[in-house]
Scaffold this active site. Structure first.
Site, PDB file in Angstrom:
ATOM      1  N   ARG A 921       0.853  -1.195   0.000  1.00 41.28           N
ATOM      2  CA  ARG A 921       0.000   0.000   0.000  1.00 41.28           C
ATOM      3  C   ARG A 921       0.887   1.242   0.000  1.00 41.28           C
ATOM      4  O   ARG A 921       1.818   1.352   0.797  1.00 41.28           O
ATOM      5  CB  ARG A 921      -0.924   0.005   1.219  1.00 41.28           C
ATOM      6  CG  ARG A 921      -1.925   1.148   1.254  1.00 41.28           C
ATOM      7  CD  ARG A 921      -2.806   1.038   2.494  1.00 41.28           C
ATOM      8  NE  ARG A 921      -3.637  -0.159   2.440  1.00 41.28           N
ATOM      9  CZ  ARG A 921      -4.130  -0.762   3.530  1.00 41.28           C
ATOM     10  NH1 ARG A 921      -3.847  -0.294   4.728  1.00 41.28           N
ATOM     11  NH2 ARG A 921      -4.892  -1.824   3.412  1.00 41.28           N
ATOM     12  N   CYS A1276     -14.752  -3.677  -0.498  1.00 39.64           N
ATOM     13  CA  CYS A1276     -13.358  -3.970  -0.192  1.00 39.64           C
ATOM     14  C   CYS A1276     -12.869  -5.106  -1.090  1.00 39.64           C
ATOM     15  O   CYS A1276     -13.634  -5.671  -1.875  1.00 39.64           O
ATOM     16  CB  CYS A1276     -13.208  -4.347   1.277  1.00 39.64           C
ATOM     17  SG  CYS A1276     -13.931  -5.959   1.679  1.00 39.64           S
ATOM     18  N   CYS A1282      -7.379 -11.321   0.498  1.00 42.63           N
ATOM     19  CA  CYS A1282      -7.432 -10.869   1.885  1.00 42.63           C
ATOM     20  C   CYS A1282      -7.559 -12.063   2.834  1.00 42.63           C
ATOM     21  O   CYS A1282      -8.504 -12.862   2.712  1.00 42.63           O
ATOM     22  CB  CYS A1282      -8.591  -9.903   2.105  1.00 42.63           C
ATOM     23  SG  CYS A1282      -8.709  -9.336   3.813  1.00 42.63           S
TER      24      CYS A1282
END
Length: 1426
Positions: A921, A1276, A1282
Site C-alpha cells: 500500500r 473492499c 485478503c
C-alpha cells in the site's frame, strides 16, 4: 421460613443417603432447607456433612471439590441468582453421583434451566411423590454415577408423607441393580437406553416404598379426542367426555415412544400445559418433546399440538378445562393457551433479612455521612425496584448511572458559567460549587443556594434547566454497597470483582461473619480475608481490613479514607457470630482472638498516598500473614526503596549474590526440564485447526501445560498428520475452531476429508487411539433456529467421526462459546481439568510460571523500531512467506502478507505451501499523484504485481500479488516515483485523506497542503524502512540509535486514521476516522480553520458486543496553524490511554467511550496548553462523488471517472488501465483519488480538453450513465487475497447490484442515489457501517444486512438481519425499495426512510449500535433457539 413436609422429606433423604450435602441459602433467612438440615444434624441419625453457601454464591466449585463422594446432594430453593451459577459446571457435574433437589413455589421456569445439561429430570407434584422421587434420584445417581435433577413443589403444611425408615435407605442404595445393562445396550446418551436405566431404579424404589412410580400418569377417557399433558402442580382429576389427562413425572429422558404411548389413534388434538410463567424462550421444554414425538409418529391424521400455560392450580375448575378445549378448537395452533389464572404478582417483595449485628457498621456509616449516605443496594429499595435491587449488578449499575448523571451536572454547570447572560450571583455560586463539588458538607450547602437562586431567576437556559433536573446530585454523595458473604467468593467473576474492575468511585463493605473458633469447620477455599490481597493486586483500589469490636477508631479512619478515595474502595469488616442471638461479648472475644492471632489483620492500603510520596500501606495490627508480607515486600518496600535511594536499589538488583541466585534458579529449572523428559508418561499429541489463530493459541497453551505436568507433548496442525500416522498415536487431543457455515479451518480440512473417507468405507482404523476434542465457536454467529447446527459443527463432527472410526473418547467433547462470560475460556476451564485427570496428572503440582502469550505489543517493543528479522526473512529462499512476527512488523512498512485463497486447497492437496504473495500500500496524502508517478505505478503493477492495482477507500493505491523476491525492488521503484509505503498500515497514523471537491480548487489546495503537513508530522522516525528496503546503512554502525519522539518503542495501541473534509461534500466520511478536520471557510473563500472530530472507527467483531462502530464526536474548532498540533495531541492521548491488552478494544473510539468525551477532550487540551474554540456551523449534503466534467474556480477542468470498486485493470470492453496509461502520457495536470475508490483526471487546461475527452471516449472511461445505486456503491477486496475475508465482496457486489438495479428501475429509481457498501469481513474497510444499505460477510454467500445509515455519513446504520443470502436480500429489498418509491417525502433519502417507515431504529451513538437491532415492529427478525 419453616420446612414444609415436602422439604423436610427431601432434606431427610438427601441427608441420610449422601456423604455431602451442599445447600444454597435463600435470599430470605432462614432457608427452609437450612432449618430441616440443622434439625437433622442434631438428631442421632447423623450421616452427611452439610455445607451452607450464602445466597448468590457459586455452588459449582464446592460440588466439584466433593465429586469423589459416593453420593453428593445439592438443595436449593429455585432462584435464578442461585441456579444460573451452576450452568457452567453442569457438563462436568453430569458424570458425577450428584442429585440436585430444587424446590419451587409455583413457577418451574428457574428450575428447568438446568434440565438441558443433565441426563435425568424428575418432577414431583406432592410431598409424598417428592419423598419417593428423592429416593429414586439417589438410587439413580449412586448406581449409575450420573447426575439427576429432582424438581418438586414446596407445598403446604397440610400434606402428609409416609417416610421410609432410616436404616433401610443405605441397603437400598448399595443393593445390586435390578436390571443390569446388557452388552447390546445403546449409548448412554440414547433416550431409550436412559429410560431403561430409569426403569431399573424405579423398580428398586417401588419394592422399597410399595407405591407406583411411573414416568407418565394417565387418567380420563379411554378413547379420547383430546389429550392434555400437564407439567405443574394442578391435579386435573375430572371426567370429561373425550378428554384424557397425562401428568408428567419424568421430564427427561422422555423418548417419543413413551409419549406416543399416551396418544391413542383417536386423538386429534394434544394440549401441553406447563407451569412456566417466566420462560424466556419461545417454545417450552415439554411442548418441544411432545411436538417432536408427534411429528415423528405415523399417526394419521396427525394430531394438532398446542402449547399452554398452567396457572394457579387452586382456582381451576372442571368448567375451566372444558372452556380451554373449546378455545383450542378455534385458536390458531401457534397461539399460546392458558388454563387458570396466572399467579398474582405480590403486592410487595419481602426485603431480605438484615441481621441485627450488622448495625454495628451501618450505624457508623449513617453517623459519618448524615444526609449524604447512599446505600446502593439497600433493602428499602425493594419496594420500588423489586427483588433485583439488592443484587451486585443493580448496585453497580445504579452507581454508574448516578456518576454519569453527575458528570452531566458538572458539564451543565460549566456550560452555564460560559453563558454571558448569567447573573453575577449565580455565576459566583456556580464557581463556588465547582470548587467544592466533592466536599460532602459544602457541596450540599452551596447546592441548595444554587438551586434556590436558579428557581428564582427562572432562566430558560438549557444548562440551567439541566441543573434543576439533576439538583438531587448537587450534594456529594457517599456511595456504599453492603456486600454479603457471597460477594467475597468466586473472586474472578463475582460482583466484587466487577466492582473492583469498574474503576467507579464506589465503596464496598464486605462482612465476614465466620467466628475464629470455627474457622476450620468452613470451606477452606472460601477465605474472605484474602479479598484484600486480591483487591490490592489491582493497584488502584483502596483496601482496608477492619474489626469494630477490636478498634473502633481504625474503623472510622478506614471508612473516612475510603469515602475520600477517588475510585473503588473495599472495606473488609469482621463481625463473627453464629446466630442473631450471639451476645456482643462473644463477638468481642472472637474478634480479639482473630486479630491478636493474625487471622484477621487490621490494615489500610491507600494508592492515593503514592502521589504524596507517602507509604501506601498502614498496618494497624501487630501480625501480618505471610502472604500479605510477601505482597508488601514486592509491591511496597522495594518500590519505596527505589524511590528514596535509587543507587541502593540498583545495587540490590544487580548484586553478585542476586546473580548467583538467578544462575542457580536457571540450573535447577533446566534439571527439572531434563527430569520431565525422562518420566515414563504417555505421550500427548495436540492437533489444531485454526484460521484466526485463537484455536492455535489454545492448543499451544494446552501443550505447554502438558509438558509442565510431565507429559511428552507435541503440537501441530491437523493437516500435518495423515490418518495412518494418526492411527499410530496413543493419546490425541484436537482443538478446532469453525470456518464459515460449520466448516473446518483451512489447515485441518485435508485430515477431516480423509477421516470422512475412511468412515464412508466403514474402516475402524483408530482402534488403539484415545482422543478428546475441544471445539471453539459462537452460538450467536448464526442466530436463526434453522442455522443453529452450525455452532461448533466442526468440533462436533470431528468428535463423532473419530468415535465412528473406533477411537476411544477418554474425555467428553468440550465446547467453548464466544458468548459465554469469559468467551471460550468458560467451557475450556471445565474441560481441561477432566483431561489431566483422565491422564493421571491432575495431582501434579505445577510451580513453574506459565509463559506469557506473545502479543503485538511484545513484537513491537522487541523489534528494534520495526526491524525484527525482516532482512533475514527476505533472504530466506526456502519459503515464500515471512516469519509470523515479521508479518506484523511489515504492516508498518505498508506490506501485508497474503496468499491466493482460490487455490489454497489445491496447493495443500499437492503438498506445497500456500501461494504466498504480498499486498503493498502506497502512502500518498490527499490522494494526489502526477502523471509521471502514475506511469511508474502502472509499470510496477505489471512488473512486480498481478497486473492490476486498486484505488482504496483511503485515497491511495494497493498492489496485489507481489511475491517475496519482488518485494524489495517494488518498494524501491515506488520510492523512485517519489512516493513511499512507510506507515501506510500498522499501529501508526495512516494515509491522511482529503475531500476532492474539484470545483473549489483553491480550497482543495489549502486542505491538501494541510493534510500533507499532518502526514509528515505524524510519520514514524525509524530508519528501519530505509535500511531494509533502500539499503541505506546507519551512520557509525550502532553508535546512533533510533528514537520515536511521538510513538515510542510501543507505537500506538492500534491503527490511527485522519481525514480532512470540505463541506458540503463528506466524501471522505470524516466521522469514520479517528481524527477528522471539517474545513471552515472565511468570507473570502479561504480556509479559516477546522472543526475537529475524534473517535470514529468502523471495525467490529461479529457477535462480540464489546466491539461496535462509532461515528466521530465534534471536539471544537482550531485554526489551520493549530491543526497539526491538535492531531498530534489527540494521537498522544490515545497512545497513553488506549487499551493495549485487547486489540479488539484498542481503537480511539473505545478510549473515548471509556474515558468519557469531556475527560478525553480535557486531556487533549491539557497537552495543547489551551482550550479548543467552540465548533462553528457546518453542513454536509452527501458523501458520494460528483461524476463527469466540472470546471473549477481557477478555470481548470476536472473529470471524475467511475472505477467500480477501485480496480484499475483491463477487461473486455473496459480497457481502463490502458486508457488511463494513455491519458498519463499526455496529461499536464494531476490525478486525484477519491475516498469512494474513484478517479479524477484533474487540472485539465482548456487547450488539453479535446485530447483528454478523446481518450476517455476511446476507452469508455467517460461512461457515467450507470444507475445511481451503482455510482454510490463501494466494496473492499476480500477474496481471493485478503486473509481476513469471510465472504466475497469486490467480485460479488457488482453482480448483486445488477439484480437490485432491476428493482430500482422497475420502481422508477434508476437515477436516485442509494449508498450501498459491502465488505468481506466486519473490519469495515469500505466503511459499511455508515452506508444506507450494507452487507458484511459472515461466510461464503452469507452476510449481515444493515440499514439506516445517513446519506452524508452522519449516522451509523444498524443490523437489520444477522444472516442473509442473495435470495433473502432480494426478497427484503424488493418490497422495501418499491415502498420507498411510493411513500418517500420530498428530498428524503433511503436511509432516513427506512427509519421513518419503521423498518429499523436509528443509531444515536456507537455504544447503542446493538440496541433494537433486527428490525422494528412487524419487521423484526425473531431468532428462536429451540
Amino acid at each position: 421460613m419453616s420446612a414444609s413436609p415436602s422439604v423436610s422429606a427431601v432434606s431427610r433423604i438427601a441427608y441420610l443417603a449422601s456423604d455431602f450435602v451442599v445447600n444454597s441459602l435463600s435470599p430470605a433467612a432462614p432457608s427452609p432447607f437450612q432449618a430441616a438440615l440443622n434439625k437433622l444434624a442434631s438428631s442421632p441419625d447423623s450421616r452427611a456433612s452439610v455445607t451452607n453457601l450464602p445466597f448468590g454464591a457459586d455452588a459449582g466449585d464446592t460440588l466439584l471439590r466433593h465429586r469423589s463422594a459416593r453420593l453428593l446432594s445439592y438443595t436449593a430453593l429455585a432462584h435464578p441468582q442461585v441456579l444460573n451459577h451452576l450452568l457452567l459446571h453442569l457438563p462436568e457435574l453430569s458424570s458425577t453421583s450428584t442429585v440436585f433437589h430444587v424446590a419451587v413455589t409455583s413457577d418451574l421456569s428457574d428450575a428447568l434451566v438446568l434440565q438441558s445439561s443433565l441426563p435425568f429430570v424428575l418432577y414431583s407434584r406432592t410431598a409424598q411423590q417428592a419423598h419417593d422421587h428423592a429416593l429414586l434420584a439417589s438410587r439413580l445417581a449412586f448406581v449409575e454415577s450420573t447426575a439427576v435433577l429432582h424438581i418438586f413443589h414446596v407445598g403446604d403444611e397440610t400434606e402428609t408423607v409416609e417416610e421410609v425408615e432410616a436404616d433401610r435407605i443405605a441397603p437400598f442404595l448399595f443393593a445390586e441393580r435390578q436390571s443390569p445393562r446388557g452388552s447390546d445396550q445403546k449409548s448412554i446418551t440414547d433416550s431409550a437406553a436412559l429410560l431403561k436405566i430409569y426403569q431399573s431404579a424405579a423398580f428398586a424404589t417401588v419394592a422399597l416404598v410399595r407405591r407406583a412410580l411411573r414416568p407418565l400418569i394417565q387418567h380420563g377417557a379411554s378413547e379420547p379426542h383430546t389429550v392434555l399433558f400437564t407439567l405443574g402442580q394442578a391435579a386435573l382429576d375430572y371426567e370429561i367426555e373425550g378428554v384424557s389427562f397425562v401428568d408428567v413425572a419424568l421430564l427427561k429422558p422422555l423418548p417419543p415412544s413413551t409419549i406416543l404411548g399416551a396418544v391413542s389413534p383417536s386423538v386429534t388434538r394434544v394440549i401441553v400445559l406447563e407451569q412456566l410463567h417466566h420462560w424466556s424462550m419461545k417454545w417450552t421444554p415439554l411442548y418441544l418433546e411432545v411436538v417432536s414425538a408427534i411429528q415423528q409418529s405415523e399417526l394419521d391424521p396427525t394430531p394438532v399440538v398446542q402449547s399452554g400455560i398452567l396457572g394457579d392450580a387452586s382456582a381451576i375448575t372442571e368448567s375451566d378445562v372444558a372452556t380451554l378445549i373449546e378455545k383450542a378448537a378455534t385458536a390458531v395452533p401457534s397461539a399460546r393457551l392458558a388454563l387458570g389464572p396466572a399467579p398474582s404478582a405480590q403486592a410487595s417483595v419481602p426485603a431480605p433479612h438484615v441481621p441485627k449485628h450488622e448495625a454495628a457498621y451501618t450505624k457508623i456509616l449513617a453517623n459519618l455521612f448524615t444526609g449524604r449516605l447512599d446505600v446502593l443496594n439497600s433493602p428499602e429499595l425493594i419496594a420500588s425496584q423489586g427483588e433485583v435491587a439488592t443484587t451486585p449488578e443493580f448496585a453497580l449499575g445504579r452507581a454508574r448511572g448516578e456518576l454519569e448523571e453527575r458528570e452531566e451536572l458538572v458539564a451543565a454547570v460549566r456550560e452555564l458559567l460560559r453563558d454571558p447572560n448569567v447573573s453575577i450571583e449565580i455565576h459566583s455560586l456556580l464557581s463556588r460549587w465547582l470548587g467544592a463539588k466533592d466536599d460532602g458538607v459544602k457541596s450540599k450547602q452551596i447546592g441548595e443556594e444554587l438551586a434556590t437562586a436558579l428557581e428564582g431567576e427562572k432562566s430558560s437556559s438549557p444548562a440551567a434547566q439541566k441543573i434543576l433536573i439533576l439538583r438531587r446530585l448537587l450534594p456529594a454523595r457517599s456511595r456504599w454497597i453492603i456486600g454479603s458473604d457471597a460477594w467475597a467468593y468466586d473472586l474472578g467473576a463475582s460482583g466484587l470483582h466487577h466492582a473492583i474492575a469498574s474503576r467507579l468511585n464506589v465503596n464496598v463493605l464486605i462482612l465476614d461473619t465466620t467466628p475464629y473458633s470455627t474457622r476450620n469447620s468452613v470451606d477452606p477455599h472460601r477465605r474472605k480475608q484474602d479479598v484484600g490481597l486480591y483487591a490490592m493486586n489491582h493497584g488502584d483500589v483502596f483496601v482496608a481490613s477492619t474489626a469494630v469490636y477490636s478498634s473502633y477508631a481504625q474503623v472510622l479512619q478506614a471508612i473516612m479514607e475510603a469515602d475520600r478515595y477517588d475510585g473503588p474502595s473495599v472495606v473488609l469488616a469482621y463481625l463473627p457470630y453464629n446466630t442473631e442471638q450471639t451476645p456482643a461479648l462473644e463477638i468481642l472475644k472472637e474478634t480479639k482472638l482473630a486479630v491478636d492471632s493474625g487471622y484477621w489483620p487490621l490494615y489500610r492500603w491507600n494508592p492515593a498516598k503514592e502521589r504524596e510520596g507517602k507509604e501506601l500501606f498502614s498496618l494497624d495490627s501487630d501480625f501480618v500473614k505471610n502472604e500479605l508480607q510477601q505482597f508488601l515486600d514486592r509491591q511496597n518496600h522495594l518500590s519505596q526503596l527505589t524511590r528514596s535511594a535509587p543507587e541502593v536499589a540498583a545495587e540490590l538488583v544487580g548484586s553478585l549474590g542476586e546473580n548467583l541466585k538467578q544462575a542457580r534458579k536457571m540450573r535447577a529449572q533446566q534439571t527439572y526440564l531434563d527430569l520431565l523428559q525422562t518420566i515414563d508418561a504417555p505421550p500427548l499429541t495436540v492437533l489444531y485447526g485454526s484460521d484466526g489463530g485463537k484455536a492455535e493459541k489454545v492448543a499451544k497453551r494446552l501443550a505447554t501445560r502438558g509438558k509442565m505436568r510431565g507429559l511428552s507433548t507435541t503440537v501441530a496442525t491437523m493437516d500435518s498428520i495423515s490418518v495412518d500416522d494418526l492411527a499410530r498415536e496413543e493419546v490425541v487431543v484436537f482443538v478446532t475452531s469453525v470456518a464459515g457455515q460449520g466448516e473446518f479451518p483451512q489447515n485441518s480440512r485435508t485430515l477431516a476429508k480423509a477421516l470422512n473417507a475412511a468412515a464412508a468405507k466403514g474402516d475402524k482404523v483408530l482402534n488403539t487411539v484415545r482422543f478428546s476434542v475441544f471445539g471453539l465457536g459462537d452460538s450467536h454467529y448464526w442466530p436463526r433456529a434453522e442455522d443453529a447446527h452450525y455452532y461448533n459443527k466442526a468440533g462436533k463432527d470431528l468428535d463423532a467421526r473419530l468415535a465412528q472410526l473406533g477411537a476411544e473418547r477418554f474425555v467428553p467433547l468440550g465446547l467453548g462459546d464466544d458468548q459465554d462470560a469469559d468467551g471460550p475460556e468458560t467451557g475450556y476451564k471445565a474441560w481441561e481439568p477432566l483431561l489431566w485427570k483422565a491422564l493421571g496428572v491432575d495431582a501434579v503440582e505445577v510451580t513453574e510460571k506459565e509463559p506469557e502469550p506473545i502479543t503485538n505489543e511484545h513484537i513491537k517493543v522487541a523489534s528494534q523500531y520495526l526491524r525484527g528479522t525482516i532482512v533475514e526473512g527476505l533472504a530466506d529462499e526456502s519459503t515464500g512467506a515471512l516469519a509470523p512476527s515479521d508479518t506484523q512488523l511489515t504492516k508498518f512498512h505498508g506490506i501485508y502478507q497474503q496468499d491466493d485463497r482460490d487455490i489454497r486447497d489445491e496447493r495443500q492437496a499437492q503438498g506445497v505451501e500456500p501461494a504466498y504473495s504480498f499486498m503493498i500500500r502506497v502512502r500518498m496524502p490527499g490522494g494526489v499523484c502526477s502523471p509521471e508517478q502514475w506511469l511508474l505505478l502502472d509499470q510496477i503493477a505489471d512488473e512486480h504485481g498481478n497486473g492490476t492495482f486498486k484505488v482504496t477507500t483511503r485515497q491511495t493505491f494497493q498492489f496485489h500479488g507481489v511475491i517475496k523476491r519482488h518485494l524489495k525492488s517494488a518498494i524501491q521503484d515506488i520510492n523512485r516515483a517519489l512516493l513511499d509505503t512507510l506507515a501506510a498500515c500498522g499501529d501508526v497514523n495512516r494515509n491522511v485523506i482529503v475531500s476532492t471537491v474539484p470545483s473549489l480548487s483553491k480550497l482543495h489546495r489549502q486542505a491538501f497542503d494541510f493534510a500533507r503537513k499532518v502526514s509528515e508530522h505524524l510519520l514514524p522516525r525509524t530508519s528501519a524502512y530505509h535500511e531494509i528496503w533502500l539499503d541505506k546503512k546507519l551512520v557509525a554502525g550502532d553508535a546512533l540509535k533510533d528514537v520515536e519522539p511521538l510513538y515510542g518503542e510501543f507505537y500506538l495501541p492500534r491503527k490511527f486514521k485522519v481525514a480532512v473534509a470540505i463541506p458540503p461534500n463528506n466524501d471522505v466520511d470524516v466521522f469514520a476516522n479517528d481524527v477528522g478536520f471539517i474545513a471552515v471557510v472565511d468570507k473570502n473563500g479561504d480556509l479559516a480553520g477546522f472543526n475537529v472530530t475524534a473517535g470514529g472507527g468502523m471495525g467490529v467483531t461479529h457477535a462480540n458486543k464489546k466491539t461496535y462502530p462509532r461515528a466521530g464526536s465534534v471536539l471544537g474548532f482550531c485554526t489551520v496553524a493549530q491543526g497539526v498540533e491538535v492531531a498530534e495531541k489527540i494521537m498522544l492521548v490515545q497512545r497513553d490511554n488506549g487499551n493495549r491488552a485487547d486489540r479488539k478494544n484498542a481503537r480511539l473510539k473505545y478510549t473515548i467511550d471509556r474515558m468519557g468525551l469531556d475527560n478525553f477532550k480535557a486531556a487533549v487540551e491539557q497537552l495543547l496548553g489551551y482550550q479548543l474554540a467552540p465548533a462553528r456551523p457546518f453542513s454536509f449534503d452527501k458523501n458520494i462523488d460528483d461524476f463527469g466534467w466540472i470546471t473549477g474556480e481557477d478555470g481548470k477542468h476536472h473529470f471524475t471517472c467511475f472505477i467500480e470498486n477501485g480496480r484499475i485493470q483491463d477487461e473486455p470492453e473496459k480497457d481502463f488501465k490502458t486508457g488511463l496509461q494513455e491519458i498519463a502520457k499526455v496529461h499536464k495536470g494531476t490525478f486525484r483519488l477519491t475516498a469512494n475508490q474513484h478517479l479524477i483526471v484533474a487540472d485539465v487546461a482548456t487547450e488539453e480538453l479535446p485530447t483528454i475527452k478523446r481518450i476517455l471516449a476511446e476507452y469508455k472511461l467517460d461512461n457515467v450513465s450507470q444507475s445511481g445505486l451503482r455510482l454510490s456503491s463501494s466494496a473492499c477486496v476480500a477474496f481471493p487475497t485478503c486473509g481476513l475475508a469471510m465472504a466475497e465482496s469486490e467480485r460479488y457486489l457488482p453482480i448483486l447490484i445488477d439484480k437490485v438495479e432491476k428493482i430500482c428501475e422497475e420502481s422508477g429509481l434508476r437515477n436516485d442515489s442509494i449508498v450501498m457498501r459491502m465488505t468481506g469481513c466486519p473490519n469495515g474497510c469500505a466503511r459499511p457501517y455508515l452506508a444506507e444499505i450494507a452487507f458484511v460477510g459472515k461466510a461464503p454467500g452469507t452476510y449481515a444486512m444493515l440499514l439506516g445509515g445517513g446519506y452524508y455519513g452522519q449516522r451509523l446504520n444498524k443490523i437489520y438481519r444477522e444472516s442473509v443470502t442473495e435470495p433473502e436480500i432480494l426478497a427484503i429489498l424488493g418490497p422495501m425499495i418499491q415502498r420507498f418509491a411510493r411513500e418517500r417525502h420530498q428530498g428524503e433519502h433511503f436511509g432516513d426512510f427506512v427509519i421513518r417507515a419503521g423498518y429499523i431504529a436509528p443509531t444515536t451513538e456507537g455504544k447503542l449500535w446493538y440496541d433494537r437491532m433486527g428490525g422494528e415492529g412487524q419487521y423484526r427478525e425473531i431468532a428462536v433457539a429451540a
